[in-house]
Design a protein around this motif. Structure first.
Motif, PDB file in Angstrom:
ATOM      1  N   ALA A  20       0.840  -1.209   0.000  1.00  0.00           N
ATOM      2  CA  ALA A  20       0.000   0.000   0.000  1.00  0.00           C
ATOM      3  C   ALA A  20       0.869   1.251   0.000  1.00  0.00           C
ATOM      4  O   ALA A  20       0.587   2.221  -0.721  1.00  0.00           O
ATOM      5  N   ALA A  21       1.956   1.233   0.784  1.00  0.00           N
ATOM      6  CA  ALA A  21       2.844   2.405   0.835  1.00  0.00           C
ATOM      7  C   ALA A  21       3.496   2.632  -0.522  1.00  0.00           C
ATOM      8  O   ALA A  21       3.649   3.778  -0.964  1.00  0.00           O
ATOM      9  N   SER A  22       3.880   1.550  -1.215  1.00  0.00           N
ATOM     10  CA  SER A  22       4.517   1.796  -2.508  1.00  0.00           C
ATOM     11  C   SER A  22       3.488   2.243  -3.544  1.00  0.00           C
ATOM     12  O   SER A  22       3.808   3.046  -4.425  1.00  0.00           O
ATOM     13  N   ALA A  23       2.224   1.784  -3.401  1.00  0.00           N
ATOM     14  CA  ALA A  23       1.177   2.310  -4.290  1.00  0.00           C
ATOM     15  C   ALA A  23       1.001   3.813  -4.068  1.00  0.00           C
ATOM     16  O   ALA A  23       0.896   4.587  -5.025  1.00  0.00           O
ATOM     17  N   LEU A  24       1.016   4.239  -2.818  1.00  0.00           N
ATOM     18  CA  LEU A  24       0.883   5.678  -2.518  1.00  0.00           C
ATOM     19  C   LEU A  24       2.065   6.464  -3.076  1.00  0.00           C
ATOM     20  O   LEU A  24       1.891   7.528  -3.680  1.00  0.00           O
ATOM     21  N   ALA A  25       3.261   5.907  -2.873  1.00  0.00           N
ATOM     22  CA  ALA A  25       4.463   6.605  -3.348  1.00  0.00           C
ATOM     23  C   ALA A  25       4.452   6.730  -4.875  1.00  0.00           C
ATOM     24  O   ALA A  25       5.044   7.643  -5.436  1.00  0.00           O
ATOM     25  N   ALA A  26       3.753   5.807  -5.544  1.00  0.00           N
ATOM     26  CA  ALA A  26       3.680   5.832  -7.007  1.00  0.00           C
ATOM     27  C   ALA A  26       2.478   6.644  -7.506  1.00  0.00           C
ATOM     28  O   ALA A  26       2.137   6.591  -8.688  1.00  0.00           O
ATOM     29  N   GLY A  27       1.828   7.369  -6.612  1.00  0.00           N
ATOM     30  CA  GLY A  27       0.718   8.223  -7.050  1.00  0.00           C
ATOM     31  C   GLY A  27      -0.636   7.529  -7.021  1.00  0.00           C
ATOM     32  O   GLY A  27      -1.626   8.065  -7.529  1.00  0.00           O
ATOM     33  N   GLY A  28      -0.695   6.338  -6.398  1.00  0.00           N
ATOM     34  CA  GLY A  28      -1.960   5.609  -6.318  1.00  0.00           C
ATOM     35  C   GLY A  28      -2.841   6.106  -5.174  1.00  0.00           C
ATOM     36  O   GLY A  28      -2.449   6.969  -4.393  1.00  0.00           O
ATOM     37  N   VAL A  29      -4.051   5.540  -5.109  1.00  0.00           N
ATOM     38  CA  VAL A  29      -4.978   5.901  -4.028  1.00  0.00           C
ATOM     39  C   VAL A  29      -5.404   4.640  -3.290  1.00  0.00           C
ATOM     40  O   VAL A  29      -5.840   3.653  -3.891  1.00  0.00           O
ATOM     41  N   VAL A  30      -5.242   4.670  -1.971  1.00  0.00           N
ATOM     42  CA  VAL A  30      -5.414   3.480  -1.137  1.00  0.00           C
ATOM     43  C   VAL A  30      -6.263   3.839   0.085  1.00  0.00           C
ATOM     44  O   VAL A  30      -6.049   4.876   0.712  1.00  0.00           O
ATOM     45  N   ALA A  31      -7.203   2.966   0.418  1.00  0.00           N
ATOM     46  CA  ALA A  31      -8.030   3.191   1.610  1.00  0.00           C
ATOM     47  C   ALA A  31      -7.403   2.493   2.810  1.00  0.00           C
ATOM     48  O   ALA A  31      -6.846   1.404   2.686  1.00  0.00           O
ATOM     49  N   PHE A  32      -7.504   3.134   3.968  1.00  0.00           N
ATOM     50  CA  PHE A  32      -6.864   2.604   5.177  1.00  0.00           C
ATOM     51  C   PHE A  32      -7.714   2.963   6.400  1.00  0.00           C
ATOM     52  O   PHE A  32      -8.449   3.950   6.388  1.00  0.00           O
ATOM     53  N   PRO A  33      -7.595   2.138   7.447  1.00  0.00           N
ATOM     54  CA  PRO A  33      -8.374   2.436   8.658  1.00  0.00           C
ATOM     55  C   PRO A  33      -7.764   3.584   9.442  1.00  0.00           C
ATOM     56  O   PRO A  33      -6.546   3.729   9.490  1.00  0.00           O
ATOM     57  N   THR A  34      -8.597   4.400  10.030  1.00  0.00           N
ATOM     58  CA  THR A  34      -8.138   5.330  11.064  1.00  0.00           C
ATOM     59  C   THR A  34      -9.011   5.049  12.287  1.00  0.00           C
ATOM     60  O   THR A  34      -9.932   4.232  12.230  1.00  0.00           O
ATOM     61  N   GLU A  35      -8.754   5.734  13.379  1.00  0.00           N
ATOM     62  CA  GLU A  35      -9.559   5.512  14.584  1.00  0.00           C
ATOM     63  C   GLU A  35     -10.959   6.111  14.451  1.00  0.00           C
ATOM     64  O   GLU A  35     -11.827   5.838  15.284  1.00  0.00           O
ATOM     65  N   THR A  36     -11.195   6.913  13.401  1.00  0.00           N
ATOM     66  CA  THR A  36     -12.528   7.508  13.221  1.00  0.00           C
ATOM     67  C   THR A  36     -13.321   6.726  12.182  1.00  0.00           C
ATOM     68  O   THR A  36     -14.294   6.037  12.521  1.00  0.00           O
ATOM     69  N   VAL A  37     -12.925   6.843  10.919  1.00  0.00           N
ATOM     70  CA  VAL A  37     -13.547   6.132   9.797  1.00  0.00           C
ATOM     71  C   VAL A  37     -12.422   5.767   8.832  1.00  0.00           C
ATOM     72  O   VAL A  37     -11.291   6.225   8.999  1.00  0.00           O
ATOM     73  N   TYR A  38     -12.710   4.936   7.836  1.00  0.00           N
ATOM     74  CA  TYR A  38     -11.695   4.646   6.818  1.00  0.00           C
ATOM     75  C   TYR A  38     -11.463   5.887   5.962  1.00  0.00           C
ATOM     76  O   TYR A  38     -12.413   6.601   5.618  1.00  0.00           O
ATOM     77  N   GLY A  39     -10.188   6.133   5.629  1.00  0.00           N
ATOM     78  CA  GLY A  39      -9.841   7.246   4.754  1.00  0.00           C
ATOM     79  C   GLY A  39      -9.386   6.728   3.400  1.00  0.00           C
ATOM     80  O   GLY A  39      -8.932   5.587   3.277  1.00  0.00           O
TER      81      GLY A  39
END
Ligand code: TXA
Ligand code: MG
Length: 375
Positions: A20-39
């Motif tokens: 997921a981190a390398s997808a982000l570094a390559a300009g991708g968009v990834v959903a991830f959990p936070t303590e509030t809602v998924y971002g």
């Protein structure tokens, strides 16, 4: 838009984080959990990545995004100045569900993140997976809630896939989120803390941490949005305006561009019933009966203590009345269930407005489109 969406199961968290981190570094968009809602995250510096976020969500492009950092050190390259009161609140609540609207350092993030405003919204999430992901990506992460615009924010990875499968690069499944409602958004001006959107950090907590010399001004409840808007406060304007409890401030205080958009609401018609427990219960049941008499399929959103007494096509339990935090955790999933069940009419019980109850009632009012019955 037709993307292969990776699903990283909780058992595959470590390898998922790397991918997921390398997808982000390559300009991708990834959903991830936070303590509030998924971002739904993307590199905040990359206009292309940020445009992908807006496209995946179907979000109006003039509604700004929150920038997520792994720690407060990342602020230096982002905000043009942080006051001592802001530092104090960050020390008290970061990592955690508190977002600050700060003067932006020009050029630090894509202008699409701030929607052209001279301020930037920033928070350090408390969720371990979120912080590890942001740290591994090595850049500030712009992330709105990971729902299609107009849908409730996701509190499970499944909600993200229901809305965004095929439109994003992946989702990290961290299980259910904690708070269940979005972060509190504040703008600090002098010694006044304006709550633009009530959320995971309560006004009472802000007051306790800020100390006796600071005023915490809450909005009118229809100011901060559930998801898709918040009022902006003019830096030089009347400091009291944003927190006024009546509608009059709306004329004088500038708003953020997002405020004109409707936010999520269930597909069925919804009404919120407020008042003391006994009359409220009677009004909830009679509103439900009246809708059933009109031939509608009716759902009731109720606390555990009252749920067994109601008659409707579906009675969804939001949690104990004594623990409004439980209702906060389950509200968005319940609203999605209302749609899944095809309910045509939904009657929701109100909750006391102290503590997390303020954010809960803000979201319930929004979901009901302001349709409130005072019992
Ligand atoms: O808990 C949360 O805050 C979640 C998680 C993913 O961190 N995020 C979230 O983002 O709720 P979003 O985009 O759904 O809501 C961001 C809110 C919107 O109401 C937006 O208008 C407001 O923050 N906002 C962002 N930047 C702003 C700015 N510069 N000035 C005023 N409001 C701003
Ligand atoms: Mg949102």
């Amino acid at each position: 838009m037709n993307r292969q969406t990776q699903y990283w199961a909780p058992e595959r968290l470590d390898s998922g984080l790397i991918e997921a981190a390398s997808a982000l570094a390559a300009g991708g968009v990834v959903a991830f959990p936070t303590e509030t809602v998924y971002g739904l995250g993307g590199d905040a510096r990359s206009t292309e990545a940020v445009e992908r976020i807006f496209a995946a969500k179907g979000r109006p492009s003039d509604n700004p995004l929150i920038v997520h950092l792994a720690d407060a050190a990342g602020l230096d390259g982002l905000a043009a100045g942080v006051s001592s009161l802001e530092r104090k609140l960050m020390a008290a609540f970061w990592p955690g569900p508190l977002t600050f609207v700060l003067p932006a350092l020009p050029g630090a993030v894509s202008p699409r993140v701030t929607a052209g405003l001279d301020t930037v919204a920033v928070r350090v999430p408390a969720h371990e997976t979120a912080r590890r992901l942001i740290a591994a990506a090595g850049c500030p992460i712009a992330a709105p809630s990971a729902n299609r615009s107009g849908r409730p924010s996701p509190t499970l990875a499944r909600h993200v896939l229901d809305d965004l499968d095929g439109r994003i690069d992946g989702v990290l499944d961290g299980g259910p989120t904690g708070v269940g409602l979005e972060s509190t958004v504040v703008r600090v001006m002098g010694d006044v803390v304006h709550v633009l959107r009530p959320g995971g950090v309560t006004a009472e907590q802000l007051r306790a941490a800020a100390g006796p010399d600071v005023r915490v001004e809450s909005g009118s409840g229809d100011v901060g949005d559930v998801g898709e808007a918040a009022r902006e406060v003019a830096p030089s304007g009347d400091a009291g305006a944003a927190g006024a409890d009546d509608g009059s401030a709306a004329e004088t205080a500038p708003r953020s561009p997002g405020v004109k958009y409707t936010h999520y609401a269930p597909q069925g018609e919804m009404v919120l019933v407020t008042g003391d427990a006994a009359p409220m219960r009677a009004t909830v049941q009679s509103a439900a009966d009246a809708a059933r008499a009109r031939g509608l399929s009716v759902g009731i959103l109720a606390c555990a203590e009252h749920a067994g007494d109601y008659r409707a096509d579906a009675v969804l339990v939001l949690g104990s009345r004594a623990e409004p935090g439980e209702a906060a955790q389950t509200l968005y999933a319940a609203l999605r269930e209302c749609d899944d069940r095809g309910l045509g009419y939904i009657v929701a019980e109100g909750y006391p407005e102290d503590g997390i109850g303020a954010a809960l009632m803000n979201r319930l009012r929004k979901a009901a489109g302001g349709h409130v019955l005072q019992a």
